[in-house]
Design a protein around this motif. Structure first.
Motif, PDB file in Angstrom:
ATOM      1  N   VAL A  57       0.842  -1.190   0.000  1.00  0.00           N
ATOM      2  CA  VAL A  57       0.000   0.000   0.000  1.00  0.00           C
ATOM      3  C   VAL A  57       0.879   1.243   0.000  1.00  0.00           C
ATOM      4  O   VAL A  57       1.827   1.352   0.780  1.00  0.00           O
ATOM      5  CB  VAL A  57      -0.929   0.003   1.229  1.00  0.00           C
ATOM      6  CG1 VAL A  57      -1.850   1.225   1.216  1.00  0.00           C
ATOM      7  CG2 VAL A  57      -1.740  -1.286   1.287  1.00  0.00           C
ATOM      8  N   ARG A  70      -4.809   6.563  -1.316  1.00  0.00           N
ATOM      9  CA  ARG A  70      -4.004   5.345  -1.167  1.00  0.00           C
ATOM     10  C   ARG A  70      -4.195   4.461  -2.385  1.00  0.00           C
ATOM     11  O   ARG A  70      -5.284   4.371  -2.939  1.00  0.00           O
ATOM     12  CB  ARG A  70      -4.464   4.543   0.047  1.00  0.00           C
ATOM     13  CG  ARG A  70      -3.880   4.991   1.314  1.00  0.00           C
ATOM     14  CD  ARG A  70      -4.051   3.895   2.381  1.00  0.00           C
ATOM     15  NE  ARG A  70      -3.579   4.423   3.616  1.00  0.00           N
ATOM     16  CZ  ARG A  70      -4.327   4.622   4.686  1.00  0.00           C
ATOM     17  NH1 ARG A  70      -5.589   4.288   4.684  1.00  0.00           N
ATOM     18  NH2 ARG A  70      -3.811   5.126   5.777  1.00  0.00           N
ATOM     19  N   TYR A  72      -3.487   0.371  -3.593  1.00  0.00           N
ATOM     20  CA  TYR A  72      -3.190  -1.008  -3.195  1.00  0.00           C
ATOM     21  C   TYR A  72      -2.576  -1.688  -4.409  1.00  0.00           C
ATOM     22  O   TYR A  72      -3.265  -1.928  -5.400  1.00  0.00           O
ATOM     23  CB  TYR A  72      -4.480  -1.699  -2.732  1.00  0.00           C
ATOM     24  CG  TYR A  72      -4.986  -1.118  -1.443  1.00  0.00           C
ATOM     25  CD1 TYR A  72      -4.800  -1.794  -0.246  1.00  0.00           C
ATOM     26  CD2 TYR A  72      -5.605   0.128  -1.415  1.00  0.00           C
ATOM     27  CE1 TYR A  72      -5.237  -1.243   0.960  1.00  0.00           C
ATOM     28  CE2 TYR A  72      -6.033   0.680  -0.213  1.00  0.00           C
ATOM     29  CZ  TYR A  72      -5.848  -0.006   0.968  1.00  0.00           C
ATOM     30  OH  TYR A  72      -6.265   0.544   2.154  1.00  0.00           O
ATOM     31  N   GLN A  90      -7.477   1.309  -6.571  1.00  0.00           N
ATOM     32  CA  GLN A  90      -7.873   2.416  -5.718  1.00  0.00           C
ATOM     33  C   GLN A  90      -8.462   1.878  -4.419  1.00  0.00           C
ATOM     34  O   GLN A  90      -8.939   0.747  -4.358  1.00  0.00           O
ATOM     35  CB  GLN A  90      -8.869   3.307  -6.445  1.00  0.00           C
ATOM     36  CG  GLN A  90      -8.237   3.954  -7.667  1.00  0.00           C
ATOM     37  CD  GLN A  90      -9.227   4.746  -8.490  1.00  0.00           C
ATOM     38  OE1 GLN A  90     -10.436   4.571  -8.371  1.00  0.00           O
ATOM     39  NE2 GLN A  90      -8.720   5.621  -9.330  1.00  0.00           N
ATOM     40  N   GLU A  91      -8.438   2.707  -3.381  1.00  0.00           N
ATOM     41  CA  GLU A  91      -8.854   2.264  -2.044  1.00  0.00           C
ATOM     42  C   GLU A  91     -10.277   1.698  -2.027  1.00  0.00           C
ATOM     43  O   GLU A  91     -10.534   0.678  -1.403  1.00  0.00           O
ATOM     44  CB  GLU A  91      -8.737   3.418  -1.052  1.00  0.00           C
ATOM     45  CG  GLU A  91      -8.903   2.967   0.374  1.00  0.00           C
ATOM     46  CD  GLU A  91      -8.375   3.980   1.373  1.00  0.00           C
ATOM     47  OE1 GLU A  91      -8.278   3.611   2.553  1.00  0.00           O
ATOM     48  OE2 GLU A  91      -8.073   5.127   0.992  1.00  0.00           O
ATOM     49  N   LYS A  94     -10.005  -1.889  -3.527  1.00  0.00           N
ATOM     50  CA  LYS A  94      -8.626  -2.302  -3.277  1.00  0.00           C
ATOM     51  C   LYS A  94      -8.273  -3.729  -3.691  1.00  0.00           C
ATOM     52  O   LYS A  94      -7.107  -4.048  -3.849  1.00  0.00           O
ATOM     53  CB  LYS A  94      -8.258  -2.080  -1.820  1.00  0.00           C
ATOM     54  CG  LYS A  94      -9.063  -2.878  -0.830  1.00  0.00           C
ATOM     55  CD  LYS A  94      -8.700  -2.473   0.580  1.00  0.00           C
ATOM     56  CE  LYS A  94      -9.559  -3.200   1.585  1.00  0.00           C
ATOM     57  NZ  LYS A  94      -9.310  -2.719   2.928  1.00  0.00           N
ATOM     58  N   ASP A  95      -9.268  -4.585  -3.887  1.00  0.00           N
ATOM     59  CA  ASP A  95      -8.992  -5.960  -4.292  1.00  0.00           C
ATOM     60  C   ASP A  95      -9.071  -6.160  -5.806  1.00  0.00           C
ATOM     61  O   ASP A  95      -8.828  -7.257  -6.294  1.00  0.00           O
ATOM     62  CB  ASP A  95      -9.961  -6.923  -3.596  1.00  0.00           C
ATOM     63  CG  ASP A  95      -9.737  -6.937  -2.088  1.00  0.00           C
ATOM     64  OD1 ASP A  95      -8.584  -6.779  -1.657  1.00  0.00           O
ATOM     65  OD2 ASP A  95     -10.728  -7.091  -1.355  1.00  0.00           O
TER      66      ASP A  95
END
Length: 156
Positions: A57, A70, A72, A90-91, A94-95
């Protein structure tokens, strides 16, 4: 430099071993030192990249995202002393990376000189809200990333 409609690749020879460069590239806490875009601020206490599937991150900042944000980063390529790459997410998602990738390829010329190629590829971006911003990072900024990488690897 190689440019297509959906990618930019820049290369240069760095006066360091492939191992030393790879060691730096796989340590997220040092990524701000060689970010030619100016977006990377610091890592979020990430561990050293150890293989495909790792996620690290990064704390970022840029007008295109309205300030601080943030990312990822999902490691997609890992070949010790030869290649490392990741796809950011993107946050809020995030996956699920957004479809662009950063890829560093290392080719040892000898024990103390390595050709480093940096590819910024957005060919798999499908989100119609994101597509208009690409390429967000220019070839000049990628060149600067390699210049900064060369400086960072000589200053551990």
């Amino acid at each position: 430099m190689t440019t297509t409609e959906t990618s930019i690749t820049v290369s240069r020879v760095i006066d360091a071993s492939a191992k030393d460069i790879f060691d730096l590239l796989t340590l997220p806490r040092r990524h701000q030192e060689f970010d030619g875009s100016g977006f990377v601020r610091a890592d979020e206490k990430s561990q050293r990249i150890q293989g495909v599937g790792d996620v690290f991150v990064m704390n970022m900042e840029g007008e295109h995202m309205g300030g601080e944000y943030r990312m990822y980063n999902h490691v997609t390529a890992y070949d010790e002393n030869k290649m490392v790459g990741w796809k950011p997410a993107q946050e809020e998602s995030k996956d699920e990376p957004g479809g662009w990738e950063w890829l560093y390829t290392l080719k040892a010329e000898d024990a103390d000189h390595t050709e480093v190629s940096l590819t910024y590829d957005w060919s798999k971006v499908t989100d119609p809200k994101l597509l208009p911003i690409f390429p967000l990072v220019s070839a000049d900024q990628l060149d600067e990333s390699l210049n900064l990488l060369a400086a960072a690897v000589t200053n551990p």
